[in-house]
Design an enzyme around this catalytic site. Structure first.
Site, PDB file in Angstrom:
ATOM      1  N   ASP A 147       0.859  -1.145  -0.114  1.00  0.00           N
ATOM      2  CA  ASP A 147      -0.130   0.034  -0.040  1.00  0.00           C
ATOM      3  C   ASP A 147       0.816   1.100   0.058  1.00  0.00           C
ATOM      4  O   ASP A 147       1.019   1.969   0.815  1.00  0.00           O
ATOM      5  CB  ASP A 147      -0.876  -0.004   1.205  1.00  0.00           C
ATOM      6  N   GLU A 185      -2.487  10.022  -1.204  1.00  0.00           N
ATOM      7  CA  GLU A 185      -3.846   9.040  -1.123  1.00  0.00           C
ATOM      8  C   GLU A 185      -4.368   8.772   0.185  1.00  0.00           C
ATOM      9  O   GLU A 185      -5.389   8.715   0.160  1.00  0.00           O
ATOM     10  CB  GLU A 185      -3.414   7.656  -1.946  1.00  0.00           C
ATOM     11  N   GLU A 186      -3.371   8.546   1.078  1.00  0.00           N
ATOM     12  CA  GLU A 186      -3.806   8.274   2.445  1.00  0.00           C
ATOM     13  C   GLU A 186      -4.299   9.444   3.145  1.00  0.00           C
ATOM     14  O   GLU A 186      -4.030  10.530   3.141  1.00  0.00           O
ATOM     15  CB  GLU A 186      -2.627   7.733   3.188  1.00  0.00           C
ATOM     16  N   ASP A 223      -3.283  -1.121  -6.779  1.00  0.00           N
ATOM     17  CA  ASP A 223      -3.435  -0.830  -5.275  1.00  0.00           C
ATOM     18  C   ASP A 223      -3.442  -2.138  -4.660  1.00  0.00           C
ATOM     19  O   ASP A 223      -4.110  -3.204  -4.928  1.00  0.00           O
ATOM     20  CB  ASP A 223      -4.601   0.175  -4.987  1.00  0.00           C
ATOM     21  N   HIS A 313      -3.279  -1.883   6.267  1.00  0.00           N
ATOM     22  CA  HIS A 313      -3.256  -0.539   7.150  1.00  0.00           C
ATOM     23  C   HIS A 313      -2.615  -1.458   8.678  1.00  0.00           C
ATOM     24  O   HIS A 313      -3.265  -0.866   9.622  1.00  0.00           O
ATOM     25  CB  HIS A 313      -4.575  -0.128   7.575  1.00  0.00           C
TER      26      HIS A 313
END
Length: 346
Positions: A147, A185-186, A223, A313
């Site tokens: 990620d 993106e995060e 992704d 995550h």
């Protein structure tokens, strides 16, 4: 007054003619995109593309990316510079789309989307994209291998391993390849419309204002890649035929024996244990970098596993989560897909 009136009429005619020409050009681009079909390559060409993995520097590239890449940190800057320099050495035209935006926790930050173009003079582009930033965790170091360090490494590997084939395509001004590495993106605090996909939101808005979105044939977003046995599905009806092409490529690579540590057999499907591209559609509203482009009617092919990897995550999303054989298998699929989409001379 009559002279002014005549000028206005003439100007109006010119504007109408220009508008008609723009609409005609837009229509031609849309027609070219919708009528575009892959050019299937031979088994010998498939073998040639598969053999490129033998000289791949994927592991070396991945090592440079497996660092903390939170926007504003030294690691983020190092990775951005590495991607830019890597692609410029391969003679791609690289542009940094830099902007500032307000974020929670850190306030105003500077973001940089990386846009690398094989032939900037082309009318249309197949766009491969991923994000290169990593998620912020307070007082913890999150690497974000799947990620999305691995997708970044895959895109760089495609550019380097296919360099000679892609260079031969540079003279084609009708269709070319573009690589986009989105920044931000995060979410920094909590995912929401203002705290997420900073780079994608900015670039989609900018390209809309510059009337560039019409030149995108399709945006292929990678992704959460890198763990073993990912399951992909077709998420959008208007790109379903291109998803089916990926499925076809996987099957042909399998039949030719070019998938490493891969046990799916199209000859004996009841014995399969692995198949990446599942032969069915799946409705899942996944918020990712494609959303601002999807809302502007850009065709999207979203290559993200369902379900997400177990390490998503989590601090365990580091180099130990990556299965290189799976990554190389996917790179082979994308090599063939790109070759057939761009009609490369094999």
């Amino acid at each position: 007054m009559p002279r002014l009136h005549c000028v206005c009429v003439l100007l109006a005619v010119i504007i109408l003619q220009a508008s008609a020409q723009v609409k005609f050009a837009d229509g031609n681009l849309k027609q070219a995109r919708e009528n575009h079909r892959p050019k299937e390559i031979s088994l010998a060409a498939i073998e040639k593309l598969s053999s490129l993995s033998k000289t791949s520097n994927l592991n070396d590239v991945l090592k440079r990316l497996l660092v903390e890449r939170v926007v504003g940190t030294a690691g983020h800057e190092e990775v951005r510079n590495f991607i830019v320099e890597y692609l410029r050495k391969l003679a791609w035209q690289v542009e940094l789309d830099e902007f500032e935006d307000e974020t929670p926790i850190f306030g105003k930050l500077k973001f940089s989307n990386i846009v690398a173009t094989l032939n900037p003079n082309a009318e249309r582009f197949l766009v491969l994209a991923c994000h290169y930033d990593s998620k912020y965790f307070k007082n913890q170091v999150f690497i974000g291998a799947t990620d999305s360090a691995v997708p970044c490494a895959m895109m760089l590997d495609l550019a380097s391993s296919m360099q000679s084939l892609l260079n031969a395509k540079k003279s084609d001004n009708s269709l070319s390849l573009q690589l986009v590495f989105f920044d931000g993106e995060e979410a920094f605090q909590q995912w929401g419309p203002k705290d997420s996909i900073y780079g994608a939101r900015h670039l989609a808005e900018r390209w809309e204002a510059e009337d560039k979105l019409k030149r995108i044939d399709m945006l292929v977003l990678l992704d959460l890649l890198g763990t073993p046995d990912p399951n992909f599905y077709s998420y959008f009806q208007n790109t379903e035929s291109w998803y089916a092409q990926l499925l076809s490529v996987e099957e042909r690579l399998d039949r030719a024996g070019h998938m490493d540590r891969y046990t799916y057999s199209s000859v004996a499907p009841n014995q399969r244990t692995v198949r990446y591209f599942q032969p069915r559609s799946y409705y899942a509203y996944i918020e990712d970098d494609h959303i601002p482009f999807l809302r502007r009617n850009v065709p999207i092919l979203h290559l993200i596993p369902t379900p997400f990897p177990d390490v998503w995550h989590k601090l365990s999303d580091d180099g130990t989560a990556v299965d290189i054989s799976t990554v190389q298998n996917l790179i082979k699929v994308f090599r063939v897909f790109i070759a057939e989409y761009l009609h490369l001379d094999m």
